[in-house]
Design a protein around this motif. Structure first.
Motif: not given
Length: 591
Positions: A399-404, A457-460, A464-467
């Motif tokens: 998740a961090a790899a694309w949201t940052i 499912l965890m990523m989904l 969004w918390y990170i994004l």
């Protein structure tokens, strides 16, 4: 030679000017009529909810899969999520404020916040729901309040973390200015702390509401031992449709949910984001400001401005004056050597003793359940904890790899934000459990299974918390710092190293902490999933919690919840808490 204006053009120009003046005078009146209509609609909604809540409790509610039931179901779900959000906002501000300014309780309160955010919604479910039903045994309001409190447990923790982190990172010169002008606590909260925390709190509010939609299916329809609790709403509609494999009903439910989310974004979040942009801490005015036509219309409403001038402004001035006088009296009493409230230390000791007795009594009886746990069950819980730990960290890294980078791009470009914000809000709010059957079937066809599907499912549910926190951090970076980086022609690496990463660091840590807790929380759905008449599960702590809730094995539920909370708190103590201290010292924005 002087040429006289054409009479026809002159008359036509006067008519155009007259029309513009009439429109200018009539538009505020039309806006006031819209505000009045909204007020009447809200009043009617309160009447409808009051009739339903205070009616007799229905033993078993049948969830209709007809699209005609969707408007009423959507209304009920919006009310539950809205009330849960208001409760979350009040709790987040109060809890974050007390934790930031009470040195004795700060460590204990932050540790408690770590534990609470790591406890899944289903772990709160038995105690919350049984308590609410016992308080209102014959009324529908008992089950409704239980569902609202369960949604509250899925919304509140990241907001509390955000407000606490914002208070701890207030620039020193702003705090010194408040002390010089002798702000009272209320004045400091309203005029310094809430404005400074506004951007982070707004974006975390968006992801909190999205989290409420994510857990809506678990909160509106669930099984607790022999009892089956159902509430009419979008969550129960989607869960019923997914359980029966009704693709048409799922499509109608998702369409209704997306419509509500888009309307919420346009009529609530976009104006609030534009309003909060004025609280950005910068020394030069930004060239690109976020605009909202609706906010402009509301700010120019004659009725609302008159209401603020006649009520809010005098009331705030009276309160500020009163608190300032009380502070002057306390300072005068302390300088003269007089003491006040001699009995207050004894009262605090009595309250502390009572709290310790109550907590000890409850903990003793709760731990008594653990005697029923067998050693084989304990080994399975440890094995599941290890599996869930690996899935949580993999999903967090992915998740961090694309949201940052995506969050920084959205926060730096208002035009991109106008397009990407509604899309992200919709994607974050759509329950992943409604899309999970399609993802799971696709993974099974390519050779995967629930073990990999649970990571998706965890990523989904948690990316969004990170994004949203990264977007808030990027928007909060002062425009003068970005202009300096452009002036000195920083390379992309230099810009990220010296401006972007230090600027978003406090927000990023808040997002990572809440995303980690959210991933643990989402494991109860990701590792234990019902598809049509089948129950799919994989090895994991979340699956054990969900299975224990369904079967009413409270001793397994308690032990699994304790293990999950212990693991999350240990990670927060060893990893996230030092990074929080670093964000509040080295990467604190100063003038």
């Amino acid at each position: 030679m002087i040429q006289l204006p054409d009479s026809f053009s002159y008359i036509r120009g006067r008519e155009t000017l007259a029309r513009a003046q009439v429109l200018k005078r009539s538009w505020p009146f039309m806006l006031d009529l819209c505000v009045a209509a909204i007020g009447l609609a809200c009043f009617y909604g309160v009447v409808v909810i009051a009739k339903y809540w205070f009616g007799h409790s229905e033993p078993e509610i049948v969830i209709s899969q007809s699209p005609r039931a969707l408007p009423l179901y959507a209304f009920y779900s919006v009310v539950r999520i809205g009330l849960a959000y208001l409760l979350s906002l009040v709790f987040a501000v109060g809890y974050g404020y007390l934790a930031a300014y009470n040195k004795r309780l700060e460590a204990l309160m932050i540790a408690g916040l770590d534990i609470l955010q790591s406890i899944p919604v289903l772990s709160f479910l038995p105690g919350v729901m049984l308590a609410m039903v016992a308080l209102f045994p014959t009324r529908q309001i008992g089950v409704e309040m239980g569902a609202i409190l369960l949604i509250f447990t899925g919304q509140v923790w990241n907001m509390a973390f955000s407000f606490y982190s914002s208070i701890k990172s207030i620039p020193r010169e702003l705090s010194e200015a408040a002390n010089i002008y002798r702000f009272s606590r209320l004045q400091r909260l309203v005029q310094l702390e809430l404005p400074y925390a506004a951007i982070g709190l707004v974006w975390n509010s968006m992801v909190s509401v999205a989290g409420g939609w994510f857990f809506l299916m678990a909160c509106e329809m669930f099984v607790l031992g022999p009892r089956d609790f159902r509430l009419p709403g979008l969550g129960s509609y989607l869960q019923t449709a997914a359980g029966t494999g009704n693709g048409v009903a799922i499509a109608w439910g998702l369409l209704a949910m997306v419509s509500i989310i888009v309307a919420t974004d346009q009529f609530i979040w976009r104006p609030i984001i534009a309003w909060s942009d004025k609280f950005k801490f910068e020394q030069v005015e930004s060239k690109a400001r976020i605009k909202s036509p609706l906010l402009h219309l509301v700010q120019n409403s004659t009725a609302l401005r008159s209401l603020g001038r006649l009520t809010t402004a005098p009331l705030s001035e009276t309160l500020y004056r009163r608190y300032a006088q009380e502070r002057q009296q306390r300072l005068a009493q302390s300088s003269s050597g007089s003491t006040s409230r001699p009995g207050s230390p004894w009262l605090r000791v009595l309250i502390s003793v009572l709290a310790v007795v109550v907590v000890s009594y409850a903990a003793f009886h709760a731990l008594g359940l653990l005697r029923e746990v067998r050693f084989a069950q304990f080994k399975e819980i440890l094995k599941g904890a290890l599996a869930t730990f690996l899935r949580v960290n993999v999903s967090l890294l992915l998740a961090a790899a694309w949201t940052i980078p995506a969050g920084v791009a959205i926060g730096f470009h208002p035009r991109l934000a106008r397009i990407a914000q509604p899309i992200a809000q919709i994607a974050a709010s759509v329950p992943a459990t409604a899309l999970f059957p399609v993802i799971l079937l696709a993974l099974i066809r390519v050779g995967g299974g629930l073990g990999i599907g649970s990571i998706a499912l965890m990523m989904l549910g948690t990316q969004w918390y990170i994004l949203f926190n990264v977007i808030a951090g990027a928007m909060a970076i002062p425009s003068d710092l970005r202009e300096v980086a452009t002036l000195f022609r920083f390379t992309t690496v230099q810009r990220w190293k010296t401006v972007i990463l230090p600027g978003i660091f406090p927000f990023l840590i808040t997002g990572m902490v809440t995303a980690s807790g959210g991933a643990w929380n989402a494991s109860i759905i990701a590792e234990y999933f019902r598809l049509k008449n089948q129950t799919l599960q994989t090895v994991g702590l979340g699956a054990q919690i969900s299975a224990a809730t369904d079967s009413g094995q409270f001793q397994i539920l308690l032990l699994a919840t304790m293990v999950m909370a212990l693991m999350v708190v240990t990670i927060n103590r060893l990893v996230w808490r030092p990074l929080y201290r670093l964000a509040g010292t080295r990467y604190k924005l100063e003038g």
